[in-house]
Design a protein around this motif. Structure first.
Motif, mmCIF file in Angstrom:
data_model
loop_
_atom_site.group_PDB
_atom_site.id
_atom_site.type_symbol
_atom_site.label_atom_id
_atom_site.label_comp_id
_atom_site.label_asym_id
_atom_site.label_seq_id
_atom_site.Cartn_x
_atom_site.Cartn_y
_atom_site.Cartn_z
ATOM 1 N N GLY A 195 0.813 -1.229 0.000
ATOM 2 C CA GLY A 195 0.000 0.000 0.000
ATOM 3 C C GLY A 195 0.836 1.263 0.000
ATOM 4 O O GLY A 195 0.302 2.368 -0.020
ATOM 5 N N LYS A 196 2.162 1.105 0.045
ATOM 6 C CA LYS A 196 3.012 2.297 0.109
ATOM 7 C C LYS A 196 3.853 2.467 -1.142
ATOM 8 O O LYS A 196 4.146 3.582 -1.552
ATOM 9 C CB LYS A 196 3.917 2.229 1.336
ATOM 10 C CG LYS A 196 3.089 2.272 2.619
ATOM 11 C CD LYS A 196 3.941 2.261 3.841
ATOM 12 C CE LYS A 196 3.053 2.181 5.083
ATOM 13 N NZ LYS A 196 3.728 1.593 6.199
ATOM 14 N N ILE A 197 4.303 1.349 -1.700
ATOM 15 C CA ILE A 197 5.000 1.436 -2.989
ATOM 16 C C ILE A 197 4.382 0.391 -3.925
ATOM 17 O O ILE A 197 3.846 -0.613 -3.449
ATOM 18 C CB ILE A 197 6.545 1.268 -2.873
ATOM 19 C CG1 ILE A 197 6.932 -0.056 -2.217
ATOM 20 C CG2 ILE A 197 7.169 2.406 -2.128
ATOM 21 C CD1 ILE A 197 8.450 -0.247 -2.142
ATOM 22 N N PRO A 198 4.423 0.644 -5.223
ATOM 23 C CA PRO A 198 3.737 -0.282 -6.137
ATOM 24 C C PRO A 198 4.316 -1.695 -6.073
ATOM 25 O O PRO A 198 5.527 -1.876 -6.031
ATOM 26 C CB PRO A 198 3.985 0.338 -7.519
ATOM 27 C CG PRO A 198 4.374 1.756 -7.252
ATOM 28 C CD PRO A 198 5.040 1.777 -5.921
ATOM 29 N N ILE A 199 3.423 -2.668 -6.035
ATOM 30 C CA ILE A 199 3.827 -4.089 -6.051
ATOM 31 C C ILE A 199 2.901 -4.803 -7.030
ATOM 32 O O ILE A 199 1.680 -4.648 -6.954
ATOM 33 C CB ILE A 199 3.658 -4.751 -4.656
ATOM 34 C CG1 ILE A 199 4.519 -4.056 -3.593
ATOM 35 C CG2 ILE A 199 3.995 -6.250 -4.718
ATOM 36 C CD1 ILE A 199 4.297 -4.569 -2.173
ATOM 37 N N ASP A 200 3.499 -5.584 -7.922
ATOM 38 C CA ASP A 200 2.706 -6.430 -8.811
ATOM 39 C C ASP A 200 3.253 -7.846 -8.631
ATOM 40 O O ASP A 200 4.339 -8.170 -9.114
ATOM 41 C CB ASP A 200 2.884 -5.947 -10.268
ATOM 42 C CG ASP A 200 2.044 -6.760 -11.242
ATOM 43 O OD1 ASP A 200 1.900 -7.991 -11.023
ATOM 44 O OD2 ASP A 200 1.543 -6.184 -12.218
ATOM 45 N N VAL A 201 2.503 -8.666 -7.886
ATOM 46 C CA VAL A 201 3.030 -9.982 -7.508
ATOM 47 C C VAL A 201 3.315 -10.868 -8.724
ATOM 48 O O VAL A 201 4.257 -11.657 -8.694
ATOM 49 C CB VAL A 201 2.097 -10.714 -6.522
ATOM 50 C CG1 VAL A 201 2.245 -10.172 -5.114
ATOM 51 C CG2 VAL A 201 0.654 -10.703 -6.969
#
Ligand code: PLP
Length: 367
Positions: free
Chosen positions: A160-166
């Motif tokens: 929720g703080k930096i972009p993550i795309d699993v």
């Protein structure tokens, strides 16, 4: 609030009250999944980040225990991962704790060197909770791709703080905690990529698609879902604001004090976490003096048997002892203002010079 009172059903119940709760639960699952480009069915609710880490690490270990009994992790993981690994070591597993560099970074090359045929899991945190250093997990996860080794990341500090795309980052499991994103305490989640089999650690009913037994905490899950949705919407804005505030705090502290050092990485870092060592000042005294002025900070050292012991993270950075025991951590959030930064620097000015003066006085008396 309605989940505590009006909509009080159990999501496992077939009647309409239960189904109403189930709809709320599934909406939260969808909100959480959307933040990391996952599918709703890949999200398992837990009691927090600690349980999510335990489920990922023990759950993998239990599946592989017959054949592969080696885990690679880092020296600076949260205790939820570290102590779980220590527990597994007592149960026949071998664990490699990859060291970090002086900025707290885990190098993909070092991880690659430790992977062997018996490795079942690589667990490396996304960002460190004490110093904010962000690890190159995309590169580390790539090492495990198509190898039968699972990759887990503790993303409690970054979700929720930096972009993550699993999917794009090749992450198999990812831990989340509610209270790090302004959600409720005592709720978290583990993302488990579809198709991955890990063994459950909570036994009982077939909740959470038979991956975590126990009646779901609906108010907690709804709170976490909402917090995730808000974070996702305001991620860019929050990040810009936090970067501005923490750059300001960093600059003003550097300009005001001699012999103050920033711990962690200079640029590859979370904007909300700033860890400084104020030479000649004991972190406990600094923390308490700031608290008296209404400024809440943390320190990475704890008093153990009468001496101040630096945390495992500060030890892993190999800071000189004097610097490790004088470290405090500022965690900035969405609600902080630039006036508060100025107030903090002013307070520090008074407190640090008093504490440094006291220390000098003590030395003179001792001499
Ligand atoms: N992992 C990290 C990196 C954390 O910072 C924390 C909490 O501080 C946890 C795990 C544990 O999360 P929880 O407090 O939700 O159990």
């Amino acid at each position: 609030m309605p989940c505590f009172s009006a909509s009080f059903g159990n999501a496992s119940s077939v009647h309409s009250f239960g189904q109403e709760a189930k709809v709320a639960l599934e909406e939260s699952r969808r909100q959480i999944a959307a933040v990391i480009s996952a599918e709703s069915s890949e999200i398992v609710f837990t009691s927090g980040g600690t349980e999510a880490d335990n489920l990922a690490v023990k759950g993998t270990a239990n599946v592989f225990s017959g054949q592969k009994k080696h885990i690679v992790t880092s020296a600076v993981e949260h205790h939820a991962v570290l102590y779980t690994c220590k527990y597994l070591e007592k149960n026949g597993f071998e664990v490699t704790y990859v060291p970090v560099d002086k900025f707290g970074l885990v190098s993909p090359e070092k991880v690659a060197q430790e992977i062997r045929e018996e490795t079942c899991l690589v667990s490396i945190m996304h960002a460190n909770n004490e110093i904010g250093t962000i690890n190159p997990i995309r590169e580390i996860a790539a090492l495990t791709k198509d190898s039968g080794i699972l990759f887990h990341t503790d993303a409690v500090q970054t979700f929720g703080k930096i972009p993550i795309d699993v999917k794009e980052m090749n992450i198999d499991m990812l831990s989340i905690s509610g209270h790090k994103i302004y959600g409720p305490k005592g709720i978290g989640a583990l993302y488990i990529r579809r198709g991955i089999q890990i063994e459950k650690i909570m036994h009982g009913g077939k909740h959470e698609r038979d991956r975590r037994a126990g009646t779901e905490n609906i108010p907690g899950a709804v709170g976490l879902g909402k917090a995730a949705e808000i974070c996702s919407r305001s991620m860019q804005e929050d990040r810009e604001k936090l970067t501005e505030l923490s750059d300001d705090l960093h600059l003003k502290i550097s300009q005001t004090f001699l012999e103050v050092y920033l711990n962690g990485h200079e640029t590859q870092r979370l904007p909300g976490i700033l860890n400084f060592s104020f030479t000649g000042v004991e972190s406990d005294s600094l923390l308490l003096s700031l608290d008296l002025k209404g400024i809440a900070v943390s320190n990475g050292s704890a008093c153990s048997s009468g001496t101040i012991e630096p945390s495992h993270v500060l030890k892993a950075l190999k800071l000189p002892k004097g610097l490790a025991t004088s470290s405090i951590r500022f965690s900035l959030g969405r609600g902080n203002t630039s006036d508060e930064i100025d107030f903090t620097v002013e307070a520090l000015q008074e407190i640090v010079s008093r504490l440094r003066g006291l220390k000098k006085g003590k030395k003179l008396i001792a001499a």
